[in-house]
Design a protein around this motif. Structure first.
Motif, PDB file in Angstrom:
ATOM      1  N   ILE A 161       0.822  -1.209   0.000  1.00 36.60           N
ATOM      2  CA  ILE A 161       0.000   0.000   0.000  1.00 36.60           C
ATOM      3  C   ILE A 161       0.856   1.259   0.000  1.00 36.60           C
ATOM      4  O   ILE A 161       2.026   1.251   0.379  1.00 36.60           O
ATOM      5  N   GLY A 162       0.245   2.344  -0.426  1.00 38.26           N
ATOM      6  CA  GLY A 162       0.775   3.678  -0.251  1.00 38.26           C
ATOM      7  C   GLY A 162      -0.163   4.455   0.652  1.00 38.26           C
ATOM      8  O   GLY A 162      -1.289   4.011   0.927  1.00 38.26           O
ATOM      9  N   LEU A 163       0.270   5.625   1.116  1.00 35.68           N
ATOM     10  CA  LEU A 163      -0.514   6.406   2.071  1.00 35.68           C
ATOM     11  C   LEU A 163      -0.838   7.779   1.513  1.00 35.68           C
ATOM     12  O   LEU A 163       0.001   8.424   0.861  1.00 35.68           O
ATOM     13  N   VAL A 164      -2.050   8.240   1.779  1.00 36.10           N
ATOM     14  CA  VAL A 164      -2.487   9.551   1.324  1.00 36.10           C
ATOM     15  C   VAL A 164      -3.414  10.154   2.376  1.00 36.10           C
ATOM     16  O   VAL A 164      -4.185   9.437   3.031  1.00 36.10           O
ATOM     17  N   ASN A 165      -3.341  11.464   2.568  1.00 36.28           N
ATOM     18  CA  ASN A 165      -4.265  12.136   3.470  1.00 36.28           C
ATOM     19  C   ASN A 165      -5.663  12.192   2.860  1.00 36.28           C
ATOM     20  O   ASN A 165      -5.836  12.084   1.636  1.00 36.28           O
ATOM     21  N   PHE A 166      -6.654  12.353   3.715  1.00 38.52           N
ATOM     22  CA  PHE A 166      -8.008  12.620   3.242  1.00 38.52           C
ATOM     23  C   PHE A 166      -7.986  13.918   2.430  1.00 38.52           C
ATOM     24  O   PHE A 166      -7.203  14.832   2.727  1.00 38.52           O
ATOM     25  N   PRO A 167      -8.825  14.027   1.411  1.00 32.05           N
ATOM     26  CA  PRO A 167      -8.918  15.324   0.720  1.00 32.05           C
ATOM     27  C   PRO A 167      -9.398  16.380   1.709  1.00 32.05           C
ATOM     28  O   PRO A 167     -10.297  16.131   2.516  1.00 32.05           O
ATOM     29  N   GLY A 168      -8.766  17.546   1.659  1.00 33.27           N
ATOM     30  CA  GLY A 168      -9.077  18.553   2.666  1.00 33.27           C
ATOM     31  C   GLY A 168      -9.052  19.959   2.138  1.00 33.27           C
ATOM     32  O   GLY A 168      -8.924  20.189   0.926  1.00 33.27           O
ATOM     33  N   PRO A 169      -9.139  20.915   3.045  1.00 35.80           N
ATOM     34  CA  PRO A 169      -9.259  22.315   2.645  1.00 35.80           C
ATOM     35  C   PRO A 169      -7.991  22.926   2.066  1.00 35.80           C
ATOM     36  O   PRO A 169      -8.046  24.017   1.506  1.00 35.80           O
ATOM     37  N   ASP A 170      -6.840  22.262   2.208  1.00 36.36           N
ATOM     38  CA  ASP A 170      -5.629  22.799   1.601  1.00 36.36           C
ATOM     39  C   ASP A 170      -4.877  21.699   0.863  1.00 36.36           C
ATOM     40  O   ASP A 170      -5.294  20.540   0.837  1.00 36.36           O
ATOM     41  N   ALA A 171      -3.746  22.068   0.286  1.00 31.45           N
ATOM     42  CA  ALA A 171      -3.029  21.159  -0.615  1.00 31.45           C
ATOM     43  C   ALA A 171      -2.474  19.932   0.094  1.00 31.45           C
ATOM     44  O   ALA A 171      -2.219  18.908  -0.554  1.00 31.45           O
ATOM     45  N   ASP A 172      -2.275  20.006   1.393  1.00 28.55           N
ATOM     46  CA  ASP A 172      -1.713  18.868   2.133  1.00 28.55           C
ATOM     47  C   ASP A 172      -2.773  17.882   2.605  1.00 28.55           C
ATOM     48  O   ASP A 172      -2.443  16.866   3.218  1.00 28.55           O
ATOM     49  N   GLY A 173      -4.054  18.164   2.351  1.00 31.62           N
ATOM     50  CA  GLY A 173      -5.109  17.272   2.814  1.00 31.62           C
ATOM     51  C   GLY A 173      -5.236  17.306   4.323  1.00 31.62           C
ATOM     52  O   GLY A 173      -4.719  18.208   5.002  1.00 31.62           O
TER      53      GLY A 173
END
Length: 451
Positions: free
Chosen positions: A311-323
């Motif tokens: 797997i790879g890891l990603v933040n939840f989509p959020g209000p800024d570019a970093d999630g």
């Protein structure tokens, strides 16, 4: 040596205590109903510690798989070394039985004197007026040793009601093979927690929906119950919503909230989710992900090891570019059940745990609350620095709500109807704002803190 091999029956069992004190009880003419303790002055004190059944790993002790094993060992050690006789009864309950195990036992001999659990569950009980503030036993050394963010989560109106022990950070995981098969190599960022814009999320989910074989699906979604709904709440920040207003109330009727709800509802028709996701539980999606039938699912630093390098890891989509991501803290509360002696012993138990390097070390497997434990074991904790550095992207998913459980009982029903198409995004936003804010206001009105 493992903890399992060092445990001994130093905490008296109910049977052995009753048998061993029968003569004393007869002589003193004391009632032994339930063996709840001999007296409040000089006799044996019966302490009840409750803990939900929860998986737990420790980097230096492979014998540990459940947190209740650690709590039981803490209780044994405390009973063996405490300055006066104490019987500690550790009661384990299931994760979906918080209210019956806690509120349902008030004013009985099974009422908790100490509770270990997840903050988003146990914070509700502070507002019953039974949970005592613990600032007077938080020494300067203890306060300096715990990460500031966790102290902030542990306090209400400037007083500390919860003692942080560990935390788990929640992000999303994506199946590397599925992404490569869908031609999504450009979005893979191995060895880091990445972030994608909402436009990129849409492109990714559409590509997965088009390429995945029958019986496999792009992303988790569920609304069969309140279990796991905090992750759906986090997804509702995807279009820039803050979710809560400045007073801690839902604000999903704002354009950003409606847009996020529409994004989710559109995903049903675009094949992003398993069919009839409104009836699924989070565990259903967990099973699909483990079986390689789901491309994107929630993970945290404690569960990461089960997936290896798949797997790879990603933040939840959020209000800024970093999630964004969320932190689930766990720790202890102390209850005042009207017995000053038991309350004193319960507070002494907390002081014992937080004054013990040994027992603080058993948080080393997740993100330990103690800075010293993190320094000792950070290198051995899987992806510790990765998650610690991602801490700047943590968002509050409770809004300091005095009754998170009541709100959650409402929230998932709105998402259920949204996924079914029974509500438009605008109607769902209005429903959630009105009903959840009413529950928040009711919780505020009924809240009372310990004097």
């Amino acid at each position: 040596m493992s903890l399992a091999n060092t445990l001994s029956p130093r905490t008296l069992t109910r049977r052995s205590f009753c048998a061993g004190t029968a003569a004393l009880a007869a002589a003193a003419a004391l009632p032994l109903s339930g063996c709840s303790g001999l007296s409040a002055t000089g006799g044996l004190t019966h302490l009840v510690i409750k803990v939900p059944r929860t998986g737990h790993d420790v980097v230096f002790d492979e014998s540990i798989s459940q947190v209740e094993t650690v709590v039981q060992a803490m209780a044994d050690d405390f009973a063996a070394t405490y300055e006066r006789p104490v019987e500690v009864e550790v009661i384990v309950f299931e994760q979906n039985q918080y209210d019956s195990a806690i509120v349902g036992s008030f004013d009985t001999d099974k009422a908790p004197d100490v509770l270990y659990g997840d903050y988003f569950n146990i914070s509700t009980y502070i507002h019953t007026g039974r949970v005592v503030p613990l600032d007077d036993i938080v020494t300067p050394a203890i306060r300096d040793d715990i990460f500031d963010q966790l102290w902030e989560m542990s306090a209400i109106d400037g007083r500390t009601y919860m003692m942080p022990y560990l935390a788990r950070q929640n992000v999303l995981a994506y199946n590397l093979e599925m992404f490569r098969n869908a031609g999504l190599d450009a979005f893979i960022a191995e060895g880091k927690i990445t972030a994608w814009s909402l436009e990129e999320w849409t492109r990714i989910l559409d590509a997965l929906a088009e390429s995945l074989p029958e019986g496999s699906f792009p992303m988790m979604m569920y609304a069969g119950s309140s279990q796991g709904d905090t992750h759906i709440m986090t997804l509702l920040r995807s279009a820039g919503s803050s979710f809560f207003d400045s007073d801690g109330h839902f604000s999903l009727s704002a354009p950003e909230g409606v847009a996020a709800l529409r994004w989710i509802q559109d995903g049903v028709g675009r094949g992003w989710f398993p069919p009839h996701a409104e009836n699924l539980e989070i565990e259903d999606c967990s099973s699909l992900f483990r079986e390689g039938q789901l491309a994107i699912y929630m993970v945290n630093n404690a569960s990461l090891g089960r997936y290896g390098d798949t797997i790879g890891l990603v933040n939840f989509p959020g209000p800024d570019a970093d999630g964004c991501c969320t932190t689930f803290a766990s720790g202890f509360e102390v209850f005042d059940n009207g017995d000053a002696d038991k309350l004193e012993v319960a507070r002494d138990f907390i002081s014992f745990v937080y004054g013990s390097e040994r027992w603080l070390d058993y948080a080393a497997g997740t993100l330990p609350a103690s800075k010293q434990v993190a320094e000792r074991y950070g290198d051995a904790i899987l992806a510790y620095e990765l998650f610690r550095e991602n801490g700047d992207n943590v968002v509050d998913f409770t809004g300091n709500n005095p009754d998170t459980r009541a709100v959650r009982d409402i929230f998932y029903t709105g998402i259920h109807d949204l996924l079914m198409g029974n509500m438009t995004p605008e109607e769902c936003a209005a429903f959630l704002d009105e009903r959840c804010n009413a529950a928040i206001d009711e919780g505020i009105a009924e809240s009372r803190l310990h004097e």
